[in-house]
Structures are given as C-alpha cells and as structure tokens.
Design an enzyme around this catalytic site. Structure first.
Site, PDB file in Angstrom:
ATOM      1  N   HIS A  45      -4.724  -3.100   6.026  1.00 49.93           N
ATOM      2  CA  HIS A  45      -4.766  -2.825   4.849  1.00 49.93           C
ATOM      3  C   HIS A  45      -6.519  -4.003   4.161  1.00 49.93           C
ATOM      4  O   HIS A  45      -6.468  -5.057   4.044  1.00 49.93           O
ATOM      5  CB  HIS A  45      -3.683  -4.613   4.968  1.00 49.93           C
ATOM      6  CG  HIS A  45      -3.724  -5.149   2.582  1.00 49.93           C
ATOM      7  ND1 HIS A  45      -2.906  -3.950   1.875  1.00 49.93           N
ATOM      8  CD2 HIS A  45      -3.738  -5.894   2.757  1.00 49.93           C
ATOM      9  CE1 HIS A  45      -3.133  -4.686   1.173  1.00 49.93           C
ATOM     10  NE2 HIS A  45      -3.885  -5.955   0.902  1.00 49.93           N
ATOM     11  N   ASP A 104       1.009  -1.233   0.036  1.00 45.85           N
ATOM     12  CA  ASP A 104      -0.143   0.121  -0.034  1.00 45.85           C
ATOM     13  C   ASP A 104       0.548   1.637  -0.211  1.00 45.85           C
ATOM     14  O   ASP A 104       0.893   2.175  -0.600  1.00 45.85           O
ATOM     15  CB  ASP A 104      -0.983   0.155   1.759  1.00 45.85           C
ATOM     16  CG  ASP A 104      -1.433  -1.109   1.848  1.00 45.85           C
ATOM     17  OD1 ASP A 104      -2.781  -1.160   0.728  1.00 45.85           O
ATOM     18  OD2 ASP A 104      -1.715  -1.765   2.413  1.00 45.85           O
TER      19      ASP A 104
HETATM   20  C1  LMR Z   1      -3.965  -6.399  -2.797  1.00 36.65           C
HETATM   21  O1  LMR Z   1      -3.525  -5.815  -1.769  1.00 36.65           O
HETATM   22  O2  LMR Z   1      -3.788  -6.461  -4.002  1.00 36.65           O
HETATM   23  C2  LMR Z   1      -4.873  -8.050  -1.904  1.00 36.65           C
HETATM   24  O3  LMR Z   1      -4.654  -7.579  -0.654  1.00 36.65           O
HETATM   25  C3  LMR Z   1      -5.809  -8.251  -2.507  1.00 36.65           C
HETATM   26  C4  LMR Z   1      -6.361  -9.385  -2.392  1.00 36.65           C
HETATM   27  O4  LMR Z   1      -7.939  -9.118  -2.075  1.00 36.65           O
HETATM   28  O5  LMR Z   1      -5.721  -9.971  -2.355  1.00 36.65           O
END
Ligand code: LMR
Length: 498
Positions: A338, A310
């Site tokens: 997250h 992120d």
């Molecule tokens: C991401 O941020 O790309 C993953 O965590 C998304 C997910 O839900 O697999």
C-alpha cells in the site's frame, strides 16, 4: 573548617578521586592545608564525605550498568530518540497509580546493526480485563430471553485501535448498524485509544449510546491493548502516527512498528486464538508483518493489510474511463505494497465480465495514467481535504471484512495484503503482500490461482516486492530477525506522500 568545606565540595563534584585523596590526607593529618582541624569538625566532615563518597560511588555504579543496555550505546540518530510510552494503563479509571501502570512502556528501538532481543511476546503479569464498559452498555441483557433477539447469533467482540480518530468515527457506526456482520449479529465494541484521546473516546462512546443501535450490546474503552483486546475475534488496527514534517520513512517504520509490535504481543496474549486482524495504520503491510511476528500463537494467515481502498479506487477509475457504473468492474487485484509502488492489475481485471484491455483499448492510459492515479490517489485527496481519506477508508474496511464473512461471488476475487507463505505467483516469502483472494465466507481465504502475469505486470510486482523486502530489513529489530538495516528505495512513498 576550611578543609572540611573543601572536602565537601570535592565530594559534590561527583568525582571520587579528589575526595578519596582528601579523605586519606585528612585521616593521616597530612593535608596540604595542614590541620587546624578540630575533632568535631573532623567528625562532621568525615561523616559528610562518607555520605557523599557512597552516594557518588552508587551513582557511578548505576551509570555503568545503564550504559550497558544496547540502546544507550547507540550513536544518536532518529532511531535513538527518547521513547514515548505509547500505551499506558488507564490510571484514572482503574484507581491505581499512574506510575504503577507504566508497565507496558515500549522500549526504545535500535539503530541499524544493533541487535535487539528476539521477539518474545512478553505477557504483563496482570492481563485480566478491567477495561471500562461505557454508560448504557454496562447493563447486561439476556438476548435469549427476548422474543425479538433470541434467534440472533452469539455476540462477537470487535477491537478497534485509533478508535477516537476520523476513520473510526465512520467505521464504528457502520459496525454498530449491522451493515458489516449482518442484521442478526450482535456485537461488542472494544475501543482502544491513547492517553491523549481518552476524552474524545468517551465522546465516541456517548455518540454510540445515543444512536440506540439494537445490535450494539457492549462498548468498552481503554488505553491498554492487553485489556482492550481481551477475547476479541476481530482486531481492526487503525491507530498509527502520521509521518510528521522532516521524518524519515525509516523513522515512521520504526515508530509505528513499535506500536504494532506491542499490539501483536497483546493480541497474542489475550485475543481469541482465531482473531482476524486488519492492519490499516501505515505503512500497513510492514506493520502487519511486525504484528504477526509478535503474535506467534495466532495463525499468520489471519493478518491482513488493508489494500481494499486501493482496489476500490482502481475500480472507480476503470469505470470512469469505460463509462460504466463501478459495480461492473470485477477481478480487480492490487499487487504489493500500500504505497506508490502498488500495482493495480488491469491485465486480469474485467468490465462486464470482459477483460479490461478488450474494453479499454488505450493501453498507454492503462499503463501510465490509470496506474499512477490509483497509486497517488491518497495524496491527491490529502491535497484537497488537508487530511488523509477517512470515510472511504472506513468503507473499504467494511468491504474487506465483508469479503471474508460472505462467500466471494463466483469467478470474482478481492485484494488484501496477506502473509506470503507458499504463493503460486513467485512472490518472495515472508512478507505481507497484496494478492487476489477468495473466501467461502468463513473468515478465511484462499489465493486465486486463475490469474495471468505478463512481463509488464511481473516487472512492476518485483518493484513493490523489493520495496517490501527493504522495509522488512528496516524493521528486523521488531520482528526478531536481528540487525535492522535500512536501504529503502528513494522513491518509496505512502499513497499520501507526494
Ligand atoms: C490513503 O491511501 O489514502 C492513505 O493511506 C494515505 C496516507 O498516507 O495516509
């Protein structure tokens, strides 16, 4: 004879009372069929009835005793679905029968308001490592005997779960190449897969063999975390179930929570006492919390939830908007979970050392578009790719490790989800929350204190905090904190869920 058939049939019905009455009647010769019973047919039917009576009696007894286990008393709901043995011993490889190896069955979880036994890290009796070394990696080498390698550091053991998956397929080769731990750091990779992925795991090990990485000195594969995590100094926990169609988020928390509870116990039992754990499998913050709660002998500070992806996404968006290369963006904090409540902090971030708000004057863009883009980037990517991010996730795991093993550049910091245990920002304690951290490069970190938090930022941080507190209540049965109660906010989502 007729009465003997009737007696046997009534025994078969698994109801003891007709049988008992009939037996009594037969013995006293006062059956309603009136006894044309010969001695031999009586003995025969007597024998059969005694046999069926005791059979029925013991079956009833075993039913009664099973029905006293808490999970069986649940009303059916998503919590009480039959459990799948998520980790089992590798029967094929160890030569011991598969059933014998099902010792590590993960027990069924419980519904809200059902208490599960408090977390007591159970150590299976046979935790000695018999995971399998693979191919060329079964040869042992004396690094000190070789001119080229004698100045190298001593070997470190890195365990990776979900090792046959897409993220690992990128990550393992980066680890082996030396770009993560350095060119003088030999490594051992201890790869955890599942029963289903064992073939693929062998394929991964074959590719590692064929890559001839000088620093990769050992590779072992297995499906039992108590074997695979043995003495590891790093545990990169990637393997988790994706949320399937129609699955409640609470259900996902429960299913993956069980994996991480088990892996926490395994780390507690067999890993290095100072193992650093990076949880990647979603929902990673709460999975990290579950994992650390099940590993009381490992410092809680050693557990991380991956929010570096992120951070990288946020840096990229700011660079794009400011028209600079992304290495000019620093002090980028991701606060919280997250998930789509995460808070990319543009208040403290800098571009070329200048506060972002002085470089990007479009506050509305920062507050809305920028924030949402970062929060939902994972989902947009899934729409394009048809699957979750893998390569960029692997890169961000590398970044997260490097941030812990190299000193943080002066004045900068990095984001990682860590256990809240005395933080200066007023965030609730006892959750795993992404915050700004600095490291001296020794694997440890300190929270950055020189951050400012305004009302806008605080309000958003509170939302992510509320979400994590709700997730925590939802997995109380897996953290040893009693009754699980799920009241997750409706809009709570992983970045990939839109
Ligand atoms: C991401 O941020 O790309 C993953 O965590 C998304 C997910 O839900 O697999």
């Amino acid at each position: 004879m007729l009465s003997s058939v009737w007696i046997v049939l009534s025994c078969h019905a698994s109801r003891p009372w007709p049988y008992i009455i009939t037996l009594f009647q037969t013995l006293t010769k006062s059956t309603p069929f009136q006894s044309s019973l010969s001695l031999s047919s009586f003995s025969y039917s007597h024998f059969l009835c005694v046999f069926f009576f005791f059979g029925t009696f013991f079956m009833a007894l075993s039913k009664i005793s099973t029905s006293h286990t808490p999970s069986q008393t649940l009303k059916p709901n998503f919590y009480s679905k039959p459990c799948v043995p998520l980790q089992c011993y590798d029967a094929r490889r160890s030569g011991v029968s598969f059933e014998q190896h099902r010792k590590l069955r993960i027990s069924c979880s419980v519904a809200p308001n059902q208490v599960q036994a408090p977390v007591a890290p159970a150590v299976p009796s046979d935790t000695t490592s018999n995971r399998d070394c693979y191919g060329v990696f079964c040869t042992t080498y004396d690094l000190k005997a070789d001119e080229k390698t004698k100045s190298w550091k001593s070997l470190i053991k890195i365990a990776v779960s979900g090792a046959a998956g897409m993220i690992s397929n990128h990550l393992l080769f980066k680890l082996a190449s030396g770009e993560v731990f350095g060119p003088d750091q030999p490594i051992a990779l201890q790869l955890l897969g599942s029963e289903r992925s064992l073939q693929a795991l062998e394929g991964v090990a074959m590719e590692l063999e064929d890559s001839l990485y000088p620093l990769l000195r050992e590779v072992s594969i297995g499906i039992n975390p108590y074997e695979v995590f043995q003495d590891c100094e790093w545990a990169l926990l990637i393997g988790a179930k994706p949320r399937g169609p129609g699955m409640e988020r609470a259900g996902l928390l429960d299913i993956n929570g069980q994996i991480f509870a088990e892996q926490g116990k395994a780390l507690n039992a067999v890993a290095s006492r100072n193992v650093k754990v990076i949880v990647v499998g979603n929902p990673c913050n709460t999975n990290a919390l579950i994992c650390l709660k099940n590993a009381p002998n490992i410092p809680a500070k050693n557990f991380h939830a991956l929010t570096r992806l992120d951070e990288n996404r946020a840096k990229c968006q700011l660079a794009l908007k400011a028209g600079v290369f992304y290495d000019k963006v620093s002090n980028m904090t991701i606060w919280g979970n997250h998930s789509t409540t995460q808070v990319p902090d543009f208040l403290n971030a800098k571009i070329n050392g200048i506060p972002v708000k002085e470089v990007i004057k479009d506050t509305k863009w920062l507050e809305t578009e920028f924030t949402e883009r970062v929060q939902k980037r994972g989902g947009v990517l899934i729409q394009k790719w048809g699957r979750s991010s893998a390569a960029s996730t692997a890169v961000s795991i590398v970044d997260a490790i490097r941030s812990l093993v190299t000193p943080t550049p002066e004045g900068d910091w990095f984001s990682t989800g860590v256990y809240t245990n005395g933080n200066p920002y007023g965030i609730a304690e006892d959750i795993v929350f992404s915050m700004p951290c600095r490291s001296k490069g020794d694997g440890d970190y300190e929270l950055a204190k020189d951050v400012i938090i305004d009302d806008f930022l605080r309000e958003r941080i509170k939302k992510s905090e509320a979400e994590l507190l709700a997730e925590k209540r939802c997995v109380a049965h897996l953290t040893g904190e009693g009754n699980a109660f799920c009241d997750l906010p409706e809009d709570t989502m992983l970045p990939g869920e839109q």
